[in-house]
Design a protein around this motif. Structure first.
Motif, PDB file in Angstrom:
ATOM      1  N   UNK A 151      15.270  18.748  37.331  1.00  9.71           N
ATOM      2  CA  UNK A 151      14.872  19.501  35.852  1.00  9.71           C
ATOM      3  C   UNK A 151      15.206  20.557  34.922  1.00  9.71           C
ATOM      4  N   UNK A 152      15.647  21.626  36.342  1.00 10.46           N
ATOM      5  CA  UNK A 152      15.874  22.635  35.822  1.00 10.46           C
ATOM      6  C   UNK A 152      17.180  22.675  35.117  1.00 10.46           C
ATOM      7  N   UNK A 153      17.606  24.444  35.016  1.00  9.13           N
ATOM      8  CA  UNK A 153      19.064  24.442  34.418  1.00  9.13           C
ATOM      9  C   UNK A 153      19.876  24.173  34.625  1.00  9.13           C
ATOM     10  N   UNK A 154      20.312  24.053  35.966  1.00 11.20           N
ATOM     11  CA  UNK A 154      21.745  23.859  36.721  1.00 11.20           C
ATOM     12  C   UNK A 154      21.413  24.752  37.556  1.00 11.20           C
ATOM     13  N   UNK A 155      23.375  25.181  37.950  1.00 14.36           N
ATOM     14  CA  UNK A 155      23.535  26.082  39.592  1.00 14.36           C
ATOM     15  C   UNK A 155      23.723  27.256  38.962  1.00 14.36           C
ATOM     16  N   UNK A 156      24.240  28.443  39.263  1.00 13.95           N
ATOM     17  CA  UNK A 156      24.738  29.656  39.077  1.00 13.95           C
ATOM     18  C   UNK A 156      26.171  28.977  39.580  1.00 13.95           C
ATOM     19  N   UNK A 157      26.202  28.293  40.632  1.00 11.85           N
ATOM     20  CA  UNK A 157      28.062  29.037  40.791  1.00 11.85           C
ATOM     21  C   UNK A 157      28.147  27.498  41.591  1.00 11.85           C
ATOM     22  N   UNK A 158      29.834  26.961  40.941  1.00 13.46           N
ATOM     23  CA  UNK A 158      30.054  25.111  41.556  1.00 13.46           C
ATOM     24  C   UNK A 158      31.260  26.341  41.774  1.00 13.46           C
ATOM     25  N   UNK A 159      31.352  24.731  43.235  1.00 14.04           N
ATOM     26  CA  UNK A 159      32.861  24.940  44.052  1.00 14.04           C
ATOM     27  C   UNK A 159      33.456  24.119  43.618  1.00 14.04           C
ATOM     28  N   UNK A 160      34.857  24.350  44.063  1.00 16.29           N
ATOM     29  CA  UNK A 160      35.674  23.447  43.844  1.00 16.29           C
ATOM     30  C   UNK A 160      37.285  24.036  44.932  1.00 16.29           C
ATOM     31  N   UNK A 161      37.361  22.955  45.864  1.00 13.96           N
ATOM     32  CA  UNK A 161      38.214  23.633  46.730  1.00 13.96           C
ATOM     33  C   UNK A 161      39.288  22.659  47.340  1.00 13.96           C
ATOM     34  N   UNK A 162      40.111  22.088  46.443  1.00 15.50           N
ATOM     35  CA  UNK A 162      40.781  20.722  46.425  1.00 15.50           C
ATOM     36  C   UNK A 162      40.140  19.419  45.880  1.00 15.50           C
ATOM     37  N   UNK A 163      39.260  18.913  45.570  1.00 13.53           N
ATOM     38  CA  UNK A 163      38.427  17.847  44.696  1.00 13.53           C
ATOM     39  C   UNK A 163      39.223  17.531  44.087  1.00 13.53           C
ATOM     40  N   UNK A 164      39.285  18.409  42.588  1.00 17.22           N
ATOM     41  CA  UNK A 164      39.865  18.326  41.322  1.00 17.22           C
ATOM     42  C   UNK A 164      41.162  17.911  41.847  1.00 17.22           C
ATOM     43  N   UNK A 165      42.264  18.129  43.261  1.00 14.71           N
ATOM     44  CA  UNK A 165      42.939  17.281  42.957  1.00 14.71           C
ATOM     45  C   UNK A 165      43.434  16.162  43.495  1.00 14.71           C
ATOM     46  N   UNK A 213      26.133  19.830  35.520  1.00 17.67           N
ATOM     47  CA  UNK A 213      26.288  20.176  36.414  1.00 17.67           C
ATOM     48  C   UNK A 213      25.625  22.100  36.483  1.00 17.67           C
ATOM     49  N   UNK A 214      26.348  22.760  36.025  1.00 16.79           N
ATOM     50  CA  UNK A 214      25.882  24.441  35.728  1.00 16.79           C
ATOM     51  C   UNK A 214      24.539  24.722  34.900  1.00 16.79           C
ATOM     52  N   UNK A 215      24.410  25.754  35.105  1.00 15.90           N
ATOM     53  CA  UNK A 215      23.340  26.692  33.904  1.00 15.90           C
ATOM     54  C   UNK A 215      23.932  27.349  33.239  1.00 15.90           C
ATOM     55  N   UNK A 216      23.531  27.732  31.633  1.00 11.32           N
ATOM     56  CA  UNK A 216      23.905  28.496  30.506  1.00 11.32           C
ATOM     57  C   UNK A 216      24.446  29.528  31.408  1.00 11.32           C
ATOM     58  N   UNK A 217      25.601  30.106  31.074  1.00 12.81           N
ATOM     59  CA  UNK A 217      26.347  31.275  32.200  1.00 12.81           C
ATOM     60  C   UNK A 217      26.488  31.043  33.252  1.00 12.81           C
ATOM     61  N   UNK A 218      26.592  29.706  33.988  1.00 11.74           N
ATOM     62  CA  UNK A 218      27.026  29.825  35.664  1.00 11.74           C
ATOM     63  C   UNK A 218      28.242  29.919  36.196  1.00 11.74           C
ATOM     64  N   UNK A 219      28.795  29.758  37.317  1.00  9.88           N
ATOM     65  CA  UNK A 219      30.201  29.936  37.362  1.00  9.88           C
ATOM     66  C   UNK A 219      31.253  28.778  37.795  1.00  9.88           C
ATOM     67  N   UNK A 220      32.003  28.369  37.266  1.00 11.83           N
ATOM     68  CA  UNK A 220      33.465  26.474  38.633  1.00 11.83           C
ATOM     69  C   UNK A 220      34.178  27.871  38.990  1.00 11.83           C
ATOM     70  N   UNK A 221      33.990  28.077  40.153  1.00 11.71           N
ATOM     71  CA  UNK A 221      35.166  28.417  41.054  1.00 11.71           C
ATOM     72  C   UNK A 221      36.497  27.181  41.743  1.00 11.71           C
TER      73      UNK A 221
END
Length: 257
Positions: free
Chosen positions: A147-161, A187-195
């Motif tokens: 129930x919080x704003x979300x994650x600071x950082x979401x990572x994807x190394x090949x999953x979208x592939x 999944x991300x909070x406002x301002x969160x990063x997706x790498x």
């Protein structure tokens, strides 16, 4: 043959492959679990190891993290399609001390990651792993904390592939990769990063999938969008006068639409 998604701004789809099926990954991780049980030093595959992508992602976060608003002491990071957990263990080794969680829809992948973490010692065992499907899972189970704003950082190394190689359709009749960006944004909070790192898509194509406003309108995105803010450079090659890379990594930020 590839087919073009309904949204003209997104690239043509990849042809489906067995790498886009859960059965493929369950079978692969069954083998890697068996190998690890027989030889704990065998921790399984590190994806894109030949391009040193994992080390480059960690180094990028070291160099650019503070500028991107990511605090090494507190940043919460969620790894989508965590495999054997290698990327999160590398972050922990590098001193990232916040909550680190890896998710995968293959229960065998999660079992392998837990076993590898336990074998590496107490500080690696505190990296969390759980079975969760990025395309279908309940957000209340995985946001940080619930129930919080979300994650600071979401990572994807090949999953979208891998998702891009599935021929499954969502409730709207789209190839399931078309809804991936919407789910990441949730999944991300406002301002969160997706790498995100890919070997199937160029930087331009990743920007088209994730960085254009209309790819996230409606659906699960809550009206937010992802804006490209940085990239990782890899050794390039030239062929026929065109310069390119064999792998691409872009960093996006969640902003209001």
């Amino acid at each position: 043959m590839s087919t073009t998604p309904p949204e003209a701004a997104t690239p043509a789809h990849l042809d489906p492959s067995e790498l886009g099926t859960k059965q493929y990954w369950d079978n692969l991780y069954a083998t890697e679990l068996s190998n690890h049980d027989s030889n704990p030093a065998d921790e399984g595959t590190v994806w894109f190891d030949d391009s040193d992508a994992e080390n480059k992602m960690v180094a990028f976060l070291d160099d650019a993290g503070a500028e991107l608003g990511l605090d090494r002491a507190t940043t919460s990071a969620l790894d989508l399609g965590c495999g054997n957990g290698s990327l999160l263990f590398a972050l922990r080794d590098d001193g990232w001390a916040g909550r680190l969680v890896g998710v995968d829809y293959s229960e065998r992948s999660v079992r392998l990651a837990v076993a590898v973490g336990e074998g590496r010692g107490a500080d690696k065992a505190d990296v969390e792993f759980t079975v969760w499907d990025v395309l279908r899972g309940d957000f209340a189970v995985i946001v940080d904390p619930p129930d919080a704003a979300g994650w600071d950082l979401v990572l994807d190394k090949g999953t979208f592939d891998a998702v891009s190689l599935s021929d499954e359709r969502d409730a709207r009749g789209r190839r399931i990769c078309e809804g991936y960006g919407e789910r990441v944004a949730r999944l991300l909070r406002p301002g969160g990063k997706f790498l995100v790192t890919s070997c199937n898509w160029t930087e331009k194509e990743l920007e088209a999938w994730f960085g254009r406003k209309n790819t996230l309108d409606g659906g699960d995105s809550g009206g937010a969008r992802l804006r490209q803010v940085a990239r990782i450079e890899y050794p390039s090659f030239s062929f026929g006068g065109v310069k390119g890379q064999t792998i691409s990594t872009l960093c996006f930020e969640k902003v209001d639409a």
